[in-house]
Design a protein around this motif. Structure first.
Motif, mmCIF file in Angstrom:
data_model
loop_
_atom_site.group_PDB
_atom_site.id
_atom_site.type_symbol
_atom_site.label_atom_id
_atom_site.label_comp_id
_atom_site.label_asym_id
_atom_site.label_seq_id
_atom_site.Cartn_x
_atom_site.Cartn_y
_atom_site.Cartn_z
ATOM 1 N N ARG A 208 0.815 -1.223 0.000
ATOM 2 C CA ARG A 208 0.000 0.000 0.000
ATOM 3 C C ARG A 208 0.856 1.284 0.000
ATOM 4 N N TYR A 209 1.899 1.284 -0.814
ATOM 5 C CA TYR A 209 2.656 2.517 -1.001
ATOM 6 C C TYR A 209 1.759 3.552 -1.669
ATOM 7 N N PRO A 210 1.950 4.822 -1.365
ATOM 8 C CA PRO A 210 1.133 5.876 -1.988
ATOM 9 C C PRO A 210 1.251 5.849 -3.514
ATOM 10 N N ASP A 211 0.165 6.209 -4.183
ATOM 11 C CA ASP A 211 0.136 6.204 -5.647
ATOM 12 C C ASP A 211 1.199 7.117 -6.245
ATOM 13 N N VAL A 212 1.506 8.227 -5.559
ATOM 14 C CA VAL A 212 2.493 9.166 -6.100
ATOM 15 C C VAL A 212 3.865 8.507 -6.207
ATOM 16 N N ILE A 213 4.187 7.608 -5.266
ATOM 17 C CA ILE A 213 5.466 6.895 -5.325
ATOM 18 C C ILE A 213 5.440 5.861 -6.443
ATOM 19 N N LEU A 214 4.368 5.100 -6.515
ATOM 20 C CA LEU A 214 4.251 4.082 -7.558
ATOM 21 C C LEU A 214 4.298 4.704 -8.948
ATOM 22 N N GLU A 215 3.592 5.810 -9.117
ATOM 23 C CA GLU A 215 3.566 6.472 -10.420
ATOM 24 C C GLU A 215 4.953 7.002 -10.789
ATOM 25 N N GLY A 216 5.671 7.538 -9.788
ATOM 26 C CA GLY A 216 7.020 8.038 -10.040
ATOM 27 C C GLY A 216 7.951 6.937 -10.502
ATOM 28 N N PHE A 217 7.866 5.761 -9.889
ATOM 29 C CA PHE A 217 8.693 4.627 -10.293
ATOM 30 C C PHE A 217 8.290 4.127 -11.687
ATOM 31 N N ARG A 218 6.998 3.994 -11.909
ATOM 32 C CA ARG A 218 6.538 3.473 -13.197
ATOM 33 C C ARG A 218 6.926 4.382 -14.353
ATOM 34 N N ASN A 219 6.994 5.682 -14.104
ATOM 35 C CA ASN A 219 7.420 6.619 -15.146
ATOM 36 C C ASN A 219 8.889 6.424 -15.529
ATOM 37 N N GLN A 220 9.649 5.767 -14.654
ATOM 38 C CA GLN A 220 11.066 5.523 -14.921
ATOM 39 C C GLN A 220 11.309 4.153 -15.561
ATOM 40 N N ARG A 221 10.255 3.397 -15.806
ATOM 41 C CA ARG A 221 10.391 2.004 -16.251
ATOM 42 C C ARG A 221 11.291 1.868 -17.470
ATOM 43 N N HIS A 222 11.032 2.643 -18.501
ATOM 44 C CA HIS A 222 11.806 2.537 -19.737
ATOM 45 C C HIS A 222 13.286 2.813 -19.482
ATOM 46 N N HIS A 223 13.568 3.876 -18.749
ATOM 47 C CA HIS A 223 14.961 4.230 -18.457
ATOM 48 C C HIS A 223 15.636 3.150 -17.622
ATOM 49 N N VAL A 224 14.958 2.669 -16.583
ATOM 50 C CA VAL A 224 15.542 1.664 -15.690
ATOM 51 C C VAL A 224 15.883 0.389 -16.450
ATOM 52 N N LEU A 225 14.956 -0.089 -17.272
ATOM 53 C CA LEU A 225 15.183 -1.327 -18.010
ATOM 54 C C LEU A 225 16.316 -1.178 -19.011
ATOM 55 N N ASN A 226 16.365 -0.060 -19.717
ATOM 56 C CA ASN A 226 17.434 0.155 -20.698
ATOM 57 C C ASN A 226 18.794 0.301 -20.026
ATOM 58 N N PHE A 227 18.820 1.038 -18.915
ATOM 59 C CA PHE A 227 20.086 1.252 -18.212
ATOM 60 C C PHE A 227 20.608 -0.067 -17.639
ATOM 61 N N ALA A 228 19.719 -0.854 -17.025
ATOM 62 C CA ALA A 228 20.135 -2.128 -16.440
ATOM 63 C C ALA A 228 20.598 -3.101 -17.517
ATOM 64 N N PHE A 229 19.951 -3.054 -18.675
ATOM 65 C CA PHE A 229 20.315 -3.960 -19.762
ATOM 66 C C PHE A 229 21.734 -3.695 -20.262
ATOM 67 N N LYS A 230 22.139 -2.428 -20.249
ATOM 68 C CA LYS A 230 23.466 -2.062 -20.752
ATOM 69 C C LYS A 230 24.584 -2.377 -19.758
ATOM 70 N N LEU A 231 24.225 -2.543 -18.495
ATOM 71 C CA LEU A 231 25.233 -2.856 -17.495
ATOM 72 C C LEU A 231 25.651 -4.327 -17.598
ATOM 73 N N LYS A 232 26.888 -4.595 -17.260
ATOM 74 C CA LYS A 232 27.359 -5.977 -17.230
ATOM 75 C C LYS A 232 27.173 -6.504 -15.810
ATOM 76 N N ILE A 233 25.967 -7.004 -15.538
ATOM 77 C CA ILE A 233 25.593 -7.432 -14.194
ATOM 78 C C ILE A 233 25.726 -8.947 -14.073
ATOM 79 N N ARG A 234 26.403 -9.383 -13.041
ATOM 80 C CA ARG A 234 26.576 -10.813 -12.817
ATOM 81 C C ARG A 234 25.230 -11.464 -12.510
ATOM 82 N N PRO A 235 25.068 -12.737 -12.891
ATOM 83 C CA PRO A 235 23.786 -13.419 -12.663
ATOM 84 C C PRO A 235 23.375 -13.485 -11.198
ATOM 85 N N ASP A 236 24.354 -13.476 -10.268
ATOM 86 C CA ASP A 236 24.020 -13.570 -8.845
ATOM 87 C C ASP A 236 23.786 -12.199 -8.210
ATOM 88 N N HIS A 237 23.828 -11.134 -9.006
ATOM 89 C CA HIS A 237 23.526 -9.802 -8.506
ATOM 90 C C HIS A 237 22.083 -9.432 -8.859
#
Length: 215
Positions: free
Chosen positions: A66-95
């Motif tokens: 039950r996090y406030p909608d303003v927090i959820l909306e703020g995170f969801r607006n970053q979805r595209h950036h977060v996914l693209n940024f994480a994809f470009k990182l060389k992250i180990r499978p156990d991280h």
């Protein structure tokens, strides 16, 4: 495991030998190249889907608590950036590719800890929130941290020892808020080991570092 892999590899080589019969070396090289490219492309799509699923699961966790909608909306607006940024990182499978962080400014220390679970037990704190500070600068608004480890390899170390290991590995510690959010999104963590929040301090003593521990 090595013997099993070796057997699988020999089987693949045997089948490829039959498939390549009658083909020139150039044709074989071209076929292998195309197969590698196709395999890489498929693996990338699978990884992208895994990142998207993790993001959506984290948002579902916040919604469940039950996090406030303003927090959820703020995170969801970053979805595209977060996914693209994480994809470009060389992250180990156990991280962990990324973790959304909601700070005490939005939910309060007690409010955040109540969302931590150790099996069926709800988190709580005995710390006075005003005495908890960060030793590093962090955003005031909710944000994401990337390429996150659960800290299992610094178990039993002092704060100084852990910080030295971080420097050697070119890694960073976590603040109290970041540790709490990591525990919220990784419910299997606390039954395994405690968390040391090395980028936060408690009270006037600069050597006093807060932590999160299972009861």
């Amino acid at each position: 495991m090595e013997d099993r892999f070796k057997g699988q590899q020999e089987d693949i080589v045997f089948r490829l030998t039959d498939m390549f019969e009658g083909m020139s070396a150039e044709e074989i090289d071209d076929a292998v190249k195309q197969a590698k490219e196709r395999s890489t492309s498929v693996n990338k799509e699978v990884y992208k889907n895994e990142l998207a699923e993790q993001f959506d699961f984290q948002m579902a966790t916040l919604h469940f608590h039950r996090y406030p909608d303003v927090i959820l909306e703020g995170f969801r607006n970053q979805r595209h950036h977060v996914l693209n940024f994480a994809f470009k990182l060389k992250i180990r499978p156990d991280h962990i590719p990324f973790v959304p962080v909601v700070t005490r400014d939005f939910m309060g220390l007690c409010g955040l800890m109540q969302m931590v679970r150790n099996k069926t037990e709800e988190g709580f704190t005995r710390l006075f929130p005003a005495d908890l500070t960060n030793s590093v600068d962090v955003p005031q608004a909710p944000y994401f941290i990337y390429d996150v480890e659960d800290g299992h390899w610094v178990r039993g170390m002092s704060t100084a020892q852990a910080e030295e290991v971080f420097r050697q590995k070119h890694r960073f510690g976590l603040t109290a808020d970041e540790c709490i959010n990591l525990c919220i999104h990784t419910p299997g963590l606390l039954p395994k080991h405690s968390m040391l929040c090395t980028d936060s301090r408690y009270g006037m003593n600069p050597a006093r570092v807060p932590g999160i521990a299972p009861q």
